[in-house]
Scaffold this motif. Structure first.
Motif, mmCIF file in Angstrom:
data_model
loop_
_atom_site.group_PDB
_atom_site.id
_atom_site.type_symbol
_atom_site.label_atom_id
_atom_site.label_comp_id
_atom_site.label_asym_id
_atom_site.label_seq_id
_atom_site.Cartn_x
_atom_site.Cartn_y
_atom_site.Cartn_z
ATOM 1 N N LEU A 1 31.588 41.991 52.445
ATOM 2 C CA LEU A 1 32.846 41.540 51.856
ATOM 3 C C LEU A 1 32.920 41.817 50.358
ATOM 4 N N LYS A 2 31.915 42.509 49.859
ATOM 5 C CA LYS A 2 31.894 42.914 48.452
ATOM 6 C C LYS A 2 31.995 41.720 47.498
ATOM 7 N N ILE A 3 31.168 40.734 47.744
ATOM 8 C CA ILE A 3 31.145 39.608 46.826
ATOM 9 C C ILE A 3 29.756 39.422 46.213
ATOM 10 N N THR A 4 28.897 40.416 46.430
ATOM 11 C CA THR A 4 27.527 40.299 45.918
ATOM 12 C C THR A 4 27.509 40.119 44.400
ATOM 13 N N ASP A 5 28.449 40.771 43.723
ATOM 14 C CA ASP A 5 28.427 40.715 42.256
ATOM 15 C C ASP A 5 28.799 39.346 41.693
ATOM 16 N N VAL A 6 29.360 38.460 42.529
ATOM 17 C CA VAL A 6 29.703 37.136 42.001
ATOM 18 C C VAL A 6 28.804 36.042 42.574
ATOM 19 N N ARG A 7 27.719 36.446 43.203
ATOM 20 C CA ARG A 7 26.918 35.466 43.951
ATOM 21 C C ARG A 7 26.371 34.332 43.097
ATOM 22 N N LYS A 8 26.178 34.601 41.822
ATOM 23 C CA LYS A 8 25.607 33.557 40.968
ATOM 24 C C LYS A 8 26.674 32.734 40.256
ATOM 25 N N ARG A 9 27.926 33.041 40.535
ATOM 26 C CA ARG A 9 28.981 32.339 39.797
ATOM 27 C C ARG A 9 29.507 31.129 40.543
ATOM 28 N N LEU A 10 30.011 30.183 39.779
ATOM 29 C CA LEU A 10 30.609 29.007 40.392
ATOM 30 C C LEU A 10 31.905 29.408 41.087
ATOM 31 N N ILE A 11 32.101 28.902 42.266
ATOM 32 C CA ILE A 11 33.297 29.261 43.036
ATOM 33 C C ILE A 11 34.566 28.878 42.281
ATOM 34 N N ARG A 12 34.481 27.768 41.570
ATOM 35 C CA ARG A 12 35.608 27.290 40.760
ATOM 36 C C ARG A 12 36.175 28.382 39.856
ATOM 37 N N ASN A 13 35.289 29.225 39.325
ATOM 38 C CA ASN A 13 35.714 30.217 38.332
ATOM 39 C C ASN A 13 36.141 31.553 38.930
ATOM 40 N N LEU A 14 36.144 31.658 40.249
ATOM 41 C CA LEU A 14 36.497 32.938 40.859
ATOM 42 C C LEU A 14 38.006 33.096 40.993
ATOM 43 N N SER A 15 38.436 34.366 41.069
ATOM 44 C CA SER A 15 39.856 34.632 41.288
ATOM 45 C C SER A 15 40.211 34.326 42.738
ATOM 46 N N LYS A 16 41.505 34.268 42.995
ATOM 47 C CA LYS A 16 41.982 33.933 44.343
ATOM 48 C C LYS A 16 41.423 34.883 45.400
ATOM 49 N N GLY A 17 41.425 36.161 45.055
ATOM 50 C CA GLY A 17 40.945 37.169 46.000
ATOM 51 C C GLY A 17 39.481 36.959 46.365
ATOM 52 N N TYR A 18 38.676 36.661 45.356
ATOM 53 C CA TYR A 18 37.259 36.395 45.618
ATOM 54 C C TYR A 18 37.089 35.129 46.437
ATOM 55 N N LYS A 19 37.864 34.115 46.074
ATOM 56 C CA LYS A 19 37.742 32.850 46.816
ATOM 57 C C LYS A 19 38.041 33.072 48.291
ATOM 58 N N GLN A 20 39.113 33.854 48.531
ATOM 59 C CA GLN A 20 39.499 34.123 49.904
ATOM 60 C C GLN A 20 38.362 34.831 50.647
ATOM 61 N N ARG A 21 37.711 35.768 49.956
ATOM 62 C CA ARG A 21 36.638 36.507 50.622
ATOM 63 C C ARG A 21 35.381 35.659 50.813
ATOM 64 N N VAL A 22 35.150 34.734 49.867
ATOM 65 C CA VAL A 22 34.019 33.817 50.065
ATOM 66 C C VAL A 22 34.293 32.941 51.290
ATOM 67 N N GLY A 23 35.567 32.540 51.428
ATOM 68 C CA GLY A 23 35.953 31.772 52.614
ATOM 69 C C GLY A 23 35.734 32.567 53.892
#
Lengths: 342, 240
Positions: free
Chosen positions: A120-142
Motif C-alpha cells: 500500500l506504499k506506506i512504508t515511508d510513514v511507518r514511524k510517524r504518528l497517524i494523527r499527522n498523516l494526510s487523508k490519503g495516507y490515513k485511508q491506506r493505513v486503514g
C-alpha cells in the motif's frame, strides 16, 4: 463464501436494510453500489458482525455470524467508512496492535506488516504518528489494517474515498491483485470504479436490492432502446427524412457537423429491431456513404441513475427472485440515512 | 485481552495525562503530608499514623480517576475505532477487562509513587507498618472500584468531558452519603453504613482487614465492569 439471506435491519419503524439476498463466490469481487443512505454501510456492518441484524442470516465460509462470531471475524478484514485509526500511535505500532488483535502468529507478524506496508506504499510513514498523516495516507493505513491476518474475505467500505486520482488507481490495482487470494466486497458510489474492478455488482436503493448482475448485463437489461452514432456524408434534410422513415427508428438527432455535408447522427431505435441493415440500404439508395456506425453502451452512470431514482427492480439472477418486483413506493428513510452516517 | 491491555497502557504513557495526574496526586499528597507531619512534630507526637493521610488522599481520587478513565470508551466511539475491536476475534469482556487492567495499572503506579511518604516516616520516625499496608490495601481496592466506575461513565457517552464530569459528580455524591449518617438512625443508618464506600474503606485504615470489606469492593468493581459490557452490547443492538 458469503451467503446473505433475508437480511433486514430496522431501527424502530425505520427499515434501513430490507430483506437482502445475495451470495458472493470465492475469489469474486463484488461491487456494492447505492446512493448515500441506501444501507450500504449498515449491510457491511452486519456482514462483519459489528451490528446485529434484525432478521436474516449472514454466513461466511459456512459460519453464521450470529452463532459463531469469532470464526467469522477471524476470516474477515474490514475497512469501515471511517478508518478505525488510533491517531496517537505510529503506523508501526498501530499495525502491530491490529496483528495482535487478529491473533497473527508472533513469528509472522513483522514480515506480514512490512509486506502490507509495501503493497500500500506506506512504508515511508511507518514511524510517524497517524494523527499527522494526510487523508490519503490515513485511508491506506486503514486499508492495511483490513489486510492484516490475511483474511479470506475483505469488506471495504468506500476504500478510495479521500485519495488522489493516482492513489485511486493504485488502490484499485491492489484490489484487483488481491482477488487471487481473497473474496472482496466493496462499496462505492463511483461508477467507473465498479466497471473498472468488479465482476458483479449489487445495486441497492432505500435498503432494497434493485439489481444484481455483471456490469455488461445490467447495461443491456436496463436499456429499452439501442443507440447508434452514425456518420453519414450527404444532405442533412434528406438523411434525416430517410432515417426517420425506417421501421423501428424512434428518434434522430444531429449531434455534430464533421465537415461540409458530413454529419454525425444519433439514432435511437427499438432494441428488438436491428435497424443497422435498413439504414445501410436506405443510405445506399440515396447514394450517401455511411462513414462510421457505432453502438453506444449505456454507461453505468445512467443505469445507476435510472435504477435508483425510479422504482425499477431488475432481477436478472435466480437467487434474487425473492425480491418483490411490484415496484411499490419504498418508505421514507431520510432518518435512516442520518443514522447511517453515524 | 493482553493486546488491548498493552495498547491502552501505551496510550496512557504516550499522552501527558498519566504523568500530569500522577504529578498532581503526589504534589497534593506531599503538601498534606508536610502540613500534617510538621504540625504534629511541633506537638511532640512521635508516631504518625500514615493510614489517615491515605484516607485523605482518597478524596482526590474522586476527581483524578474519572479524568484518567474518561477517554477509554468515549474516544473509541467517537473515532470509530470501536468497529475495529468489535469486528476482531475478541470478546466484549476481554476488551473491557483489558482496558480496566490498563487503567488500574496506571492507578497502581500513581499509588506506588506515594510510597515515598511512609519511607520518609520510617527513616525519621516510627512507621506502623501493619497499618500502612492495610490502608494501602483498602486504598487500592477503593481505587479499583473508582476505576471501574469511571470506565462505566466513559462507556455511556461519546464525550470525554461528560464522562469525566459525570464520574466526578457521582462519586462526590456517593461520598456525601456518609454525611447523611448524622441525620438518620436505626435501620437507615445500617443501610447507609453498608452502602457507604468510605465506611468500608475506613475499616482498612483502622487496620481491620475483613473479608466482608474486600468482597464489597471486589464485587462493586465487578458490577461496574459487567455494566460496561452490558452498555456496549446494548448499544450494538440499538445504534446505526
Amino acid at each position: 463464501m458469503i451467503e446473505i439471506q433475508n437480511l433486514t435491519k430496522k431501527y424502530g419503524q425505520i427499515v434501513a436494510v430490507d430483506n437482502l439476498n445475495f451470495t458472493v463466490e470465492r475469489g469474486e469481487i463484488l461491487g456494492f453500489l447505492g446512493p448515500n443512505g441506501a444501507g450500504k454501510s449498515t449491510t457491511m456492518n452486519m456482514i462483519t458482525g459489528y451490528l446485529p441484524s434484525t432478521e436474516g442470516t449472514v454466513k461466511v465460509s459456512g459460519y453464521d455470524i450470529a452463532q459463531e462470531p469469532n470464526e467469522v471475524k477471524k476470516r474477515i478484514g474490514y475497512l469501515p467508512e471511517n478508518p478505525p485509526l488510533y491517531t496517537d500511535l505510529t503506523v508501526d505500532e498501530y499495525l502491530s496492535f491490529v496483528s495482535e488483535l487478529k491473533k497473527v502468529e508472533r513469528s509472522k507478524r513483522e514480515q506480514q506488516i512490512s509486506d502490507i506496508m509495501e503493497l500500500l506504499k506506506i512504508t515511508d510513514v511507518r514511524k510517524r504518528l497517524i494523527r499527522n498523516l494526510s487523508k490519503g495516507y490515513k485511508q491506506r493505513v486503514g486499508f492495511a489494517q483490513a489486510l492484516i491476518g490475511n483474511p479470506e474475505v475483505l469488506i471495504l467500505d468506500e476504500p478510495t474515498v479521500g485519495l488522489d486520482p493516482n492513489q485511486i488507481l493504485e488502490v484499485r490495482n491492489v484490489i484487483k491483485d488481491l482477488r487471487k487470494e481473497h473474496t472482496i466486497v466493496f462499496s462505492t458510489h463511483i461508477m467507473q470504479e465498479v466497471s473498472a474492478v468488479c465482476e458483479r455488482i449489487v445495486i441497492i436503493n432505500k435498503g432494497k436490492i434493485v439489481a444484481v448482475d455483471t456490469p455488461e448485463n445490467l447495461s443491456k437489461a436496463i436499456t429499452k432502446n439501442s443507440r447508434f452514432t452514425i456518420k453519414i456524408a450527404g444532405v442533412k434534410a434528406s438523411v434525416i427524412g430517410a432515417l426517420k422513415a425506417i421501421d423501428g427508428v424512434k428518434n434522430v438527432e444531429v449531434s455534430d457537423k464533421v465537415e461540409e455535408d458530413v454529419y454525425e447522427y444519433i439514432v435511437d431505435s427499438d432494441k428488438q429491431v436491428d435497424v443497422r441493415k435498413p439504414i445501410f440500404f436506405a443510405m445506399a439508395k440515396l447514394g450517401f456513404p455511411i462513414l462510421e456506425t457505432k453502438e453506444e453502451e449505456l454507461g453505468l452512470e445512467e443505469i445507476f441513475r435510472e435504477l435508483t431514482t425510479k422504482n425499477i427492480v431488475v432481477s436478472t439472477e435466480s437467487d434474487n427472485s425473492k425480491q418483490d418486483a411490484s415496484g411499490e413506493a419504498p418508505e421514507e428513510d431520510d432518518q435512516a440515512e442520518e443514522k447511517e452516517v453515524e | 485481552m493482553l493486546s488491548v491491555y498493552k495498547k491502552e497502557l501505551r496510550t496512557y504513557f504516550y499522552s501527558p495525562l498519566a504523568y500530569v495526574l500522577s504529578g498532581i496526586f503526589v504534589l497534593v499528597f506531599g503538601i498534606y503530608f508536610l502540613t500534617q507531619t510538621m504540625s504534629k512534630a511541633g506537638q511532640g507526637i512521635a508516631q504518625i499514623v500514615f493510614g489517615g493521610q491515605l484516607f485523605f488522599a482518597s478524596f482526590w481520587l474522586v476527581m483524578l480517576i474519572p479524568i484518567l478513565t474518561m477517554r477509554v470508551f468515549a474516544e473509541e466511539r467517537k473515532n470509530g475505532t470501536e468497529v475495529l475491536l468489535m469486528t476482531s476475534p475478541i470478546s466484549v469482556p476481554q476488551i473491557v477487562i483489558g482496558k480496566f487492567l490498563a487503567a488500574f495499572t496506571v492507578f497502581l503506579t500513581m499509588t506506588a509513587l506515594t510510597a515515598i511518604f511512609p519511607i520518609i516516616i520510617s527513616i525519621s520516625g516510627d512507621l506502623v507498618i501493619s497499618n500502612t499496608l492495610s490502608s494501602y490495601l483498602g486504598f487500592v481496592l477503593l481505587g479499583a472500584s473508582f476505576v471501574a466506575f469511571g470506565l462505566f461513565t466513559s462507556s455511556i457517552t461519546e464525550s470525554q468531558i461528560i464522562a469525566a464530569v459525570l464520574g466526578t459528580v457521582t462519586l462526590f455524591f456517593i461520598l456525601l452519603i456518609d454525611q447523611l449518617k448524622t441525620l438518620v438512625s436505626g435501620i437507615f443508618l445500617k443501610i447507609i453504613n453498608q452502602l457507604s464506600l468510605y465506611e468500608h474503606y475506613k475499616q482498612f485504615v483502622q487496620s481491620v482487614i475483613s473479608l466482608k470489606d474486600i468482597v464489597f469492593f471486589v464485587s462493586l468493581t465487578g458490577m461496574f465492569l459487567v455494566l460496561v459490557m452490558i452498555v456496549i452490547e446494548k448499544r450494538r443492538w440499538s445504534q446505526g
